[in-house]
Design a protein around this motif. Structure first.
Motif, PDB file in Angstrom:
ATOM      1  N   UNK A   1       0.836  -1.203   0.000  1.00  0.00           N
ATOM      2  CA  UNK A   1       0.000   0.000   0.000  1.00  0.00           C
ATOM      3  C   UNK A   1       0.874   1.259   0.000  1.00  0.00           C
ATOM      4  N   UNK A   2       1.958   1.219   0.758  1.00  0.00           N
ATOM      5  CA  UNK A   2       2.922   2.326   0.762  1.00  0.00           C
ATOM      6  C   UNK A   2       3.462   2.546  -0.654  1.00  0.00           C
ATOM      7  N   UNK A   3       3.875   1.478  -1.320  1.00  0.00           N
ATOM      8  CA  UNK A   3       4.413   1.583  -2.675  1.00  0.00           C
ATOM      9  C   UNK A   3       3.376   2.150  -3.645  1.00  0.00           C
ATOM     10  N   UNK A   4       2.130   1.711  -3.505  1.00  0.00           N
ATOM     11  CA  UNK A   4       1.059   2.207  -4.370  1.00  0.00           C
ATOM     12  C   UNK A   4       0.850   3.712  -4.173  1.00  0.00           C
ATOM     13  N   UNK A   5       0.728   4.122  -2.907  1.00  0.00           N
ATOM     14  CA  UNK A   5       0.452   5.533  -2.604  1.00  0.00           C
ATOM     15  C   UNK A   5       1.624   6.420  -2.998  1.00  0.00           C
ATOM     16  N   UNK A   6       2.834   6.023  -2.680  1.00  0.00           N
ATOM     17  CA  UNK A   6       3.988   6.849  -3.049  1.00  0.00           C
ATOM     18  C   UNK A   6       4.222   6.852  -4.565  1.00  0.00           C
ATOM     19  N   UNK A   7       3.816   5.771  -5.233  1.00  0.00           N
ATOM     20  CA  UNK A   7       3.881   5.755  -6.699  1.00  0.00           C
ATOM     21  C   UNK A   7       2.921   6.764  -7.307  1.00  0.00           C
ATOM     22  N   UNK A   8       1.698   6.820  -6.762  1.00  0.00           N
ATOM     23  CA  UNK A   8       0.723   7.824  -7.198  1.00  0.00           C
ATOM     24  C   UNK A   8       1.261   9.220  -6.894  1.00  0.00           C
ATOM     25  N   UNK A   9       1.865   9.379  -5.731  1.00  0.00           N
ATOM     26  CA  UNK A   9       2.429  10.683  -5.343  1.00  0.00           C
ATOM     27  C   UNK A   9       3.512  11.116  -6.332  1.00  0.00           C
ATOM     28  N   UNK A  10       4.387  10.194  -6.687  1.00  0.00           N
ATOM     29  CA  UNK A  10       5.479  10.516  -7.607  1.00  0.00           C
ATOM     30  C   UNK A  10       4.963  10.902  -8.984  1.00  0.00           C
ATOM     31  N   UNK A  11       3.839  10.324  -9.399  1.00  0.00           N
ATOM     32  CA  UNK A  11       3.267  10.611 -10.713  1.00  0.00           C
ATOM     33  C   UNK A  11       2.292  11.793 -10.697  1.00  0.00           C
ATOM     34  N   UNK A  12       2.041  12.356  -9.528  1.00  0.00           N
ATOM     35  CA  UNK A  12       1.090  13.466  -9.410  1.00  0.00           C
ATOM     36  C   UNK A  12       1.700  14.763  -9.913  1.00  0.00           C
ATOM     37  N   UNK A  13       0.853  15.676 -10.352  1.00  0.00           N
ATOM     38  CA  UNK A  13       1.357  16.989 -10.759  1.00  0.00           C
ATOM     39  C   UNK A  13       2.031  17.703  -9.582  1.00  0.00           C
ATOM     40  N   UNK A  14       2.949  18.595  -9.887  1.00  0.00           N
ATOM     41  CA  UNK A  14       3.730  19.281  -8.848  1.00  0.00           C
ATOM     42  C   UNK A  14       2.832  20.020  -7.866  1.00  0.00           C
ATOM     43  N   UNK A  15       1.695  20.529  -8.327  1.00  0.00           N
ATOM     44  CA  UNK A  15       0.799  21.273  -7.440  1.00  0.00           C
ATOM     45  C   UNK A  15       0.190  20.352  -6.376  1.00  0.00           C
ATOM     46  N   UNK A  16      -0.177  19.147  -6.768  1.00  0.00           N
ATOM     47  CA  UNK A  16      -0.706  18.161  -5.819  1.00  0.00           C
ATOM     48  C   UNK A  16       0.388  17.773  -4.824  1.00  0.00           C
ATOM     49  N   UNK A  17       1.583  17.544  -5.320  1.00  0.00           N
ATOM     50  CA  UNK A  17       2.705  17.213  -4.444  1.00  0.00           C
ATOM     51  C   UNK A  17       2.950  18.339  -3.442  1.00  0.00           C
TER      52      UNK A  17
ATOM     53  N   UNK B   1       1.842   9.231   4.539  1.00  0.00           N
ATOM     54  CA  UNK B   1       2.170   8.146   3.621  1.00  0.00           C
ATOM     55  C   UNK B   1       2.437   8.725   2.233  1.00  0.00           C
ATOM     56  N   UNK B   2       1.609   9.659   1.800  1.00  0.00           N
ATOM     57  CA  UNK B   2       1.738  10.255   0.471  1.00  0.00           C
ATOM     58  C   UNK B   2       3.117  10.884   0.270  1.00  0.00           C
ATOM     59  N   UNK B   3       3.648  11.579   1.291  1.00  0.00           N
ATOM     60  CA  UNK B   3       4.972  12.204   1.137  1.00  0.00           C
ATOM     61  C   UNK B   3       6.099  11.202   1.356  1.00  0.00           C
ATOM     62  N   UNK B   4       5.760   9.994   1.799  1.00  0.00           N
ATOM     63  CA  UNK B   4       6.727   8.900   1.834  1.00  0.00           C
ATOM     64  C   UNK B   4       7.460   8.660   3.135  1.00  0.00           C
ATOM     65  N   UNK B   5       7.033   9.279   4.235  1.00  0.00           N
ATOM     66  CA  UNK B   5       7.797   9.137   5.475  1.00  0.00           C
ATOM     67  C   UNK B   5       7.196   8.143   6.473  1.00  0.00           C
ATOM     68  N   UNK B   6       6.010   7.586   6.160  1.00  0.00           N
ATOM     69  CA  UNK B   6       5.381   6.602   7.050  1.00  0.00           C
ATOM     70  C   UNK B   6       4.708   5.495   6.250  1.00  0.00           C
ATOM     71  N   UNK B   7       4.702   4.318   6.852  1.00  0.00           N
ATOM     72  CA  UNK B   7       3.905   3.208   6.341  1.00  0.00           C
ATOM     73  C   UNK B   7       2.444   3.443   6.723  1.00  0.00           C
ATOM     74  N   UNK B   8       1.500   2.838   5.995  1.00  0.00           N
ATOM     75  CA  UNK B   8       0.097   2.946   6.393  1.00  0.00           C
ATOM     76  C   UNK B   8      -0.169   2.443   7.820  1.00  0.00           C
ATOM     77  N   UNK B   9       0.522   1.386   8.255  1.00  0.00           N
ATOM     78  CA  UNK B   9       0.266   0.892   9.609  1.00  0.00           C
ATOM     79  C   UNK B   9       0.766   1.875  10.677  1.00  0.00           C
ATOM     80  N   UNK B  10       1.744   2.716  10.356  1.00  0.00           N
ATOM     81  CA  UNK B  10       2.174   3.768  11.283  1.00  0.00           C
ATOM     82  C   UNK B  10       1.033   4.762  11.500  1.00  0.00           C
ATOM     83  N   UNK B  11       0.360   5.081  10.399  1.00  0.00           N
ATOM     84  CA  UNK B  11      -0.751   6.028  10.449  1.00  0.00           C
ATOM     85  C   UNK B  11      -1.938   5.411  11.184  1.00  0.00           C
TER      86      UNK B  11
END
Length: 182
Positions: free
Chosen positions: A5-21, A142-152
């Motif tokens: 789930x972390x990989x999925x979310x951070x992958x979406x984050x990496x592909x998001x437009x700069x404004x969303x990031x 999770x989106x910015x990549x510093x936590x796993x979903x289970x941390x949240x």
């Protein structure tokens, strides 16, 4: 499962437009500041309402207690951050020794949000906004990549328990102040 789930979310984050990031990078701390501002605004607007006053002050106490408990858990669990092994983190990875489990941002945001949620009958709009901000704060970690979903999820659990354990039972025990009782 949390890693996937972390990989999925951070992958979406990496592909998001700069404004969303940028929104998520600013929002990860901004949501907590917004929750604090929302608490202060509610405190000021309802300053003559004893239940609101006591609930918000007890929410502050619960937030400090939850944060201290989360710091203790971090030291006991010593789980490394997922951004150490990921090239897609949007936020700079915290230094080694700044453990991941649970998410302090989520603990703080959830404690404040649930504390405000206890006032939903008097202030339903505030409670709803608080829940949205709390959820955003957790997801953003999770989106910015510093936590796993289970941390949240652990942060949500700890923040919820702390807020409910402190605010609900104690606010009825705080005596009311009146000028005639002096």
């Amino acid at each position: 499962m949390s890693q996937e789930l972390y990989d999925l979310i951070t992958g979406v984050a990496a592909d998001s437009p700069w404004l969303v990031q940028a929104l998520f990078e600013v929002g990860t701390n901004g949501a907590i500041l917004a929750l604090m501002a929302l608490s202060a605004l509610l405190l000021w607007r309802a300053r003559n309402d004893r239940l609101v006053l006591v609930s918000i002050l007890l929410t502050a106490v619960a937030t400090v207690l939850a944060y201290l408990l989360s710091e203790l858990l971090k030291v006991l669990v010593t789980q490394d951050r997922p951004c150490r092994g990921s090239a897609v983190a949007l936020e700079q990875c915290p230094p080694v020794g700044d453990w991941s489990f649970p998410s302090n941002h989520t603990v703080i945001a959830t404690t404040i949000a649930v504390g405000l949620l206890t006032l939903w009958r008097r202030h339903p709009g505030t409670a709803g906004l608080a829940l949205l901000l709390g959820a955003f704060a957790g997801f953003s970690r999770v989106f910015v990549g510093v936590h796993y979903p289970h941390d949240v999820l652990a942060g949500i659990g700890l923040g919820t328990v702390a807020a409910l354990a402190v605010v609900l039972p104690l606010r009825e025990r705080v005596p009311s102040y009146s000028r005639s009782s002096r």
